[in-house]
Design a protein around this motif. Structure first.
Motif, PDB file in Angstrom:
ATOM      1  N   GLY A  32     -98.874  21.453 -55.536  1.00  0.00           N
ATOM      2  CA  GLY A  32     -98.147  21.761 -54.624  1.00  0.00           C
ATOM      3  C   GLY A  32     -96.674  22.290 -54.912  1.00  0.00           C
ATOM      4  O   GLY A  32     -96.499  22.438 -55.911  1.00  0.00           O
ATOM      5  N   GLU A  33     -96.049  22.354 -53.892  1.00  0.00           N
ATOM      6  CA  GLU A  33     -94.574  22.641 -54.076  1.00  0.00           C
ATOM      7  C   GLU A  33     -93.441  21.913 -53.172  1.00  0.00           C
ATOM      8  O   GLU A  33     -94.022  21.475 -51.967  1.00  0.00           O
ATOM      9  N   VAL A  34     -92.399  21.767 -53.553  1.00  0.00           N
ATOM     10  CA  VAL A  34     -91.288  21.059 -52.791  1.00  0.00           C
ATOM     11  C   VAL A  34     -90.958  22.401 -51.848  1.00  0.00           C
ATOM     12  O   VAL A  34     -90.906  23.369 -52.351  1.00  0.00           O
ATOM     13  N   THR A  35     -90.758  21.744 -50.748  1.00  0.00           N
ATOM     14  CA  THR A  35     -90.314  22.835 -49.667  1.00  0.00           C
ATOM     15  C   THR A  35     -88.901  22.251 -49.049  1.00  0.00           C
ATOM     16  O   THR A  35     -88.385  21.183 -49.139  1.00  0.00           O
ATOM     17  N   ALA A  36     -87.874  23.276 -48.400  1.00  0.00           N
ATOM     18  CA  ALA A  36     -86.872  23.027 -47.764  1.00  0.00           C
ATOM     19  C   ALA A  36     -86.935  22.547 -46.557  1.00  0.00           C
ATOM     20  O   ALA A  36     -85.957  21.982 -45.936  1.00  0.00           O
ATOM     21  N   LYS A  81     -79.424  10.326 -69.045  1.00  0.00           N
ATOM     22  CA  LYS A  81     -80.407  11.016 -68.541  1.00  0.00           C
ATOM     23  C   LYS A  81     -80.932  10.047 -67.806  1.00  0.00           C
ATOM     24  O   LYS A  81     -80.987   8.723 -67.782  1.00  0.00           O
ATOM     25  N   VAL A  82     -81.751  10.489 -66.555  1.00  0.00           N
ATOM     26  CA  VAL A  82     -82.367   9.366 -65.575  1.00  0.00           C
ATOM     27  C   VAL A  82     -83.332  10.327 -64.766  1.00  0.00           C
ATOM     28  O   VAL A  82     -82.997  11.442 -64.479  1.00  0.00           O
ATOM     29  N   LEU A  83     -84.466   9.626 -64.412  1.00  0.00           N
ATOM     30  CA  LEU A  83     -85.412  10.176 -63.528  1.00  0.00           C
ATOM     31  C   LEU A  83     -85.539   9.184 -62.512  1.00  0.00           C
ATOM     32  O   LEU A  83     -85.889   8.357 -62.456  1.00  0.00           O
ATOM     33  N   THR A  84     -85.327   9.930 -61.369  1.00  0.00           N
ATOM     34  CA  THR A  84     -85.490   9.095 -60.018  1.00  0.00           C
ATOM     35  C   THR A  84     -86.373   9.912 -59.102  1.00  0.00           C
ATOM     36  O   THR A  84     -86.788  10.998 -59.470  1.00  0.00           O
ATOM     37  N   ARG A  85     -86.474   9.243 -57.795  1.00  0.00           N
ATOM     38  CA  ARG A  85     -87.193   9.951 -56.893  1.00  0.00           C
ATOM     39  C   ARG A  85     -86.321  10.849 -56.024  1.00  0.00           C
ATOM     40  O   ARG A  85     -87.154  11.678 -55.251  1.00  0.00           O
ATOM     41  N   SER A  86     -85.157  11.029 -56.512  1.00  0.00           N
ATOM     42  CA  SER A  86     -84.248  11.572 -55.502  1.00  0.00           C
ATOM     43  C   SER A  86     -83.962  13.030 -56.136  1.00  0.00           C
ATOM     44  O   SER A  86     -82.880  13.821 -55.227  1.00  0.00           O
ATOM     45  N   GLY A  87     -84.368  13.592 -57.146  1.00  0.00           N
ATOM     46  CA  GLY A  87     -83.882  14.839 -57.538  1.00  0.00           C
ATOM     47  C   GLY A  87     -84.524  15.927 -57.226  1.00  0.00           C
ATOM     48  O   GLY A  87     -84.351  17.071 -57.698  1.00  0.00           O
ATOM     49  N   ALA A  88     -85.662  15.790 -56.258  1.00  0.00           N
ATOM     50  CA  ALA A  88     -86.677  17.024 -55.980  1.00  0.00           C
ATOM     51  C   ALA A  88     -85.868  18.144 -55.302  1.00  0.00           C
ATOM     52  O   ALA A  88     -85.051  17.823 -54.224  1.00  0.00           O
ATOM     53  N   LYS A  89     -86.076  19.288 -55.476  1.00  0.00           N
ATOM     54  CA  LYS A  89     -85.631  20.451 -55.353  1.00  0.00           C
ATOM     55  C   LYS A  89     -86.536  21.578 -54.445  1.00  0.00           C
ATOM     56  O   LYS A  89     -87.593  21.784 -55.233  1.00  0.00           O
ATOM     57  N   ALA A  90     -86.281  22.074 -53.580  1.00  0.00           N
ATOM     58  CA  ALA A  90     -87.007  23.241 -52.967  1.00  0.00           C
ATOM     59  C   ALA A  90     -87.494  24.171 -53.959  1.00  0.00           C
ATOM     60  O   ALA A  90     -86.458  24.487 -54.742  1.00  0.00           O
ATOM     61  N   GLY A  91     -88.748  24.422 -54.144  1.00  0.00           N
ATOM     62  CA  GLY A  91     -89.191  25.428 -54.989  1.00  0.00           C
ATOM     63  C   GLY A  91     -89.722  24.804 -56.330  1.00  0.00           C
ATOM     64  O   GLY A  91     -90.627  25.358 -57.029  1.00  0.00           O
ATOM     65  N   ASP A  92     -89.595  23.518 -56.450  1.00  0.00           N
ATOM     66  CA  ASP A  92     -90.158  22.723 -57.612  1.00  0.00           C
ATOM     67  C   ASP A  92     -91.437  22.564 -57.438  1.00  0.00           C
ATOM     68  O   ASP A  92     -92.174  22.518 -56.368  1.00  0.00           O
ATOM     69  N   GLY A  93     -92.554  22.755 -58.418  1.00  0.00           N
ATOM     70  CA  GLY A  93     -93.708  22.360 -58.354  1.00  0.00           C
ATOM     71  C   GLY A  93     -94.073  20.913 -58.565  1.00  0.00           C
ATOM     72  O   GLY A  93     -93.403  20.186 -58.885  1.00  0.00           O
ATOM     73  N   ILE A  94     -95.097  20.807 -57.731  1.00  0.00           N
ATOM     74  CA  ILE A  94     -95.432  19.112 -57.563  1.00  0.00           C
ATOM     75  C   ILE A  94     -96.605  19.078 -58.420  1.00  0.00           C
ATOM     76  O   ILE A  94     -97.702  19.784 -58.382  1.00  0.00           O
ATOM     77  N   TYR A  95     -96.431  17.810 -59.428  1.00  0.00           N
ATOM     78  CA  TYR A  95     -97.548  17.925 -60.264  1.00  0.00           C
ATOM     79  C   TYR A  95     -97.965  16.292 -60.347  1.00  0.00           C
ATOM     80  O   TYR A  95     -97.100  15.341 -59.706  1.00  0.00           O
ATOM     81  N   VAL A  96     -99.242  15.999 -60.739  1.00  0.00           N
ATOM     82  CA  VAL A  96     -99.584  14.527 -60.923  1.00  0.00           C
ATOM     83  C   VAL A  96    -100.602  14.536 -62.475  1.00  0.00           C
ATOM     84  O   VAL A  96    -101.044  15.509 -62.621  1.00  0.00           O
ATOM     85  N   SER A  97    -100.246  13.293 -62.996  1.00  0.00           N
ATOM     86  CA  SER A  97    -101.125  13.097 -64.319  1.00  0.00           C
ATOM     87  C   SER A  97    -102.554  12.611 -63.929  1.00  0.00           C
ATOM     88  O   SER A  97    -102.828  11.990 -62.744  1.00  0.00           O
ATOM     89  N   GLY A  98    -103.364  12.763 -64.892  1.00  0.00           N
ATOM     90  CA  GLY A  98    -104.709  12.283 -64.843  1.00  0.00           C
ATOM     91  C   GLY A  98    -105.389  12.512 -63.470  1.00  0.00           C
ATOM     92  O   GLY A  98    -105.480  13.653 -63.089  1.00  0.00           O
TER      93      GLY A  98
END
Lengths: 330, 330
Positions: free
Chosen positions: A301-305, A148-165
């Motif tokens: 927000g959302e990730v766009t193409a 498993k790995v979480l990086t900056r490079s995996g965002a895909k169009a249609g993903d929701g964008i979230y922020v904590s706190g």
């Protein structure tokens, strides 16, 4: 021994820092050239390094325990953004020559508290007495599951964008510490300064996002700049709404008193919250994590193409011209 | 963009440092929060961190490529002393605000040369523009076999004490760079300055000592101080002979010109040779390693059951009073 009883470099390490390696046999009591680090079966190592300099990243007269917490936490925040659990830290410190035993004692106590809180022992490093400002550098070592790995490079169009706190507290805290927010009450001021001085790395969130998120980053350069990093690395764009950005009560009071502070909310950095993207079919998992951790996770927000970041309601907040983040060499 | 075309922090990393991560997929092009480090089967991680500050550990006007080599090599020397092979490095750098593109280019070239020479990619770090002296901090990550380790604490009474290469060049080089050795020829002066500026980490030797040595350390604080560390950590004493300490031709010329320099040979540090102990029944293996590596390995004394370090022939060299090593806070 030196005039104030600190002694030499070896005395200083033995007195203040070697006790911080307790519980980490591989640190060899900080007496050897290097430390040994063992991971669990099925884990791989991640490593991150950040430096903090007095007068740039913190104020020289900040409480020493807060400075210790900040150098630890900005680095653990980088591990959090990768979904890693901390396994140890190496720190090099250039102390001013006139550093006092009291200051070092308080600094070491601050380190100790965070080492225990985050289960991340000090396993190595170096101390120097110098003529420049207090300069701290820390390498945080962490572990993630092999598959498993979480990086900056995996965002895909249609993903929701979230922020904590909440976002913007760090930048406003820096301004408040300089005395610069008129009309802000003492309680709000202290809250914001605390947020600037002592970040809260979202390690538990990062670990849970390994199974849920497509991309993550910690908000250190500024919300827009860090979202830009995700977009650049993922080959995607983004659309966000200022009205959806979660603000603390103190930040809300600050922008109410001075709407000219809005650019600092989006561009100021130093929040060390996690900004992450989640595919539509895992939206429910975000709510579950928020409930489990007792931590607000806000969809902004959302990730766009496309390319670039569209701020839908920028005009409503006087945000036509945004600084994309603090850039040292500009 | 800044006046001299360096750009901001992100431009600087992209232009000068990201290329140095080539060949290390886990570095993620230096674009992510942390790097991923994978070891081979049967290996465990070791980690070491040292900082260098202009005016203390190197001179601000030293060639930038030499400064880059020094921050890499003093850290790789710590890995060598543990018998580790390098796997990667994280560097934080506080550059003066007026750093030029030419300086950075030469610095990055120096890094690149060593990254390739030692197969140790740059996998992470941080850059800051500050008002103080150039301050570099590097964490070197290495790997050792799971079942082997070379530390400071394994010396046993009866072990032979050996040192690689020659001792004292680093300390004399610092003095020579300041113009301070009268009667020394230009060639000897340049040799000593080169030894001060560009250490040679004894990585191949360290790896071979995993099967041969009982204890090892790199000579950074000074021969006597570092031997003292081995004795302290091993609960042993030592007896050495000054006449057995290997000197370069240049160092021999320097102490011939000024016998008052002898304390610098034993106390000066900055040699980054390996000081190690070997049990009597493996003496032959030391000769084999020396032949295989084409590197002098000189026996300078023995580990004793006592306490402290006895220098047998100290009086012959005017060494009654020895500084046990450079101590920053004294």
């Amino acid at each position: 021994m030196a005039k104030d009883g600190i002694g030499d470099e070896f005395d200083l390490i033995a007195r203040y820092f070697a006790p911080l390696a307790a519980g980490a046999p591989g640190a060899l009591g900080l007496t050897d050239d290097a430390a040994i680090v063992d991971l669990a079966q099925g884990e791989r190592l991640v490593a991150a390094a950040d430096a903090l300099v007095a007068g740039i990243h913190f104020l020289a007269d900040d409480p020493p325990g807060d400075i210790a917490a900040k150098i630890v936490r900005v680095n653990l925040s980088d591990l959090a953004a990768m979904g890693a659990r901390p396994v140890g830290m190496l720190m090099t410190a250039v102390f001013p020559r006139d550093v006092t035993a009291d200051w070092l004692e308080a600094f070491a106590q601050g380190l100790k508290a965070d080492i225990e809180a985050f289960a991340s022992p000090l396993i190595g490093g170096d101390t120097v007495a110098g003529d420049g400002p207090l300069t701290l550098s820390l390498t945080a070592l962490g572990a993630v599951p092999l598959d498993k790995v979480l990086t900056r490079s995996g965002a895909k169009a249609g993903d929701g964008i979230y922020v904590s706190g909440t976002v913007g507290d760090g930048a406003l805290g820096l301004i408040a510490a300089g005395g610069g927010i008129a009309g802000l009450g003492a309680e709000a001021r202290d809250y914001l300064i605390g947020r600037y001085r002592v970040p809260r790395p979202r390690l538990d969130l990062g670990i849970r996002l390994l199974d849920v998120g497509n991309a993550a980053i910690d908000v250190s350069d500024g919300l827009l700049a860090d979202l830009g990093h995700i977009c650049d690395c993922s080959g995607a764009g983004a659309r966000i709404r200022v009205a959806s950005i979660p603000l603390s009560a103190a930040a809300r009071a600050a922008v109410s008193a001075d709407s000219g502070l809005w650019p600092k909310i989006l561009g100021g950095g130093d929040d060390y919250e996690l900004l992450f993207t989640v595919p539509a079919d895992r939206t429910g998992a975000v709510s579950d994590i928020a409930a489990a951790l007792g931590l607000d996770l806000s969809r902004i927000g959302e990730v766009t193409a496309g390319e670039g970041i569209e701020v839908e309601d920028a005009q409503d907040f006087g945000l036509e011209l945004l600084d994309p983040g603090y850039r040292h060499f500009r």
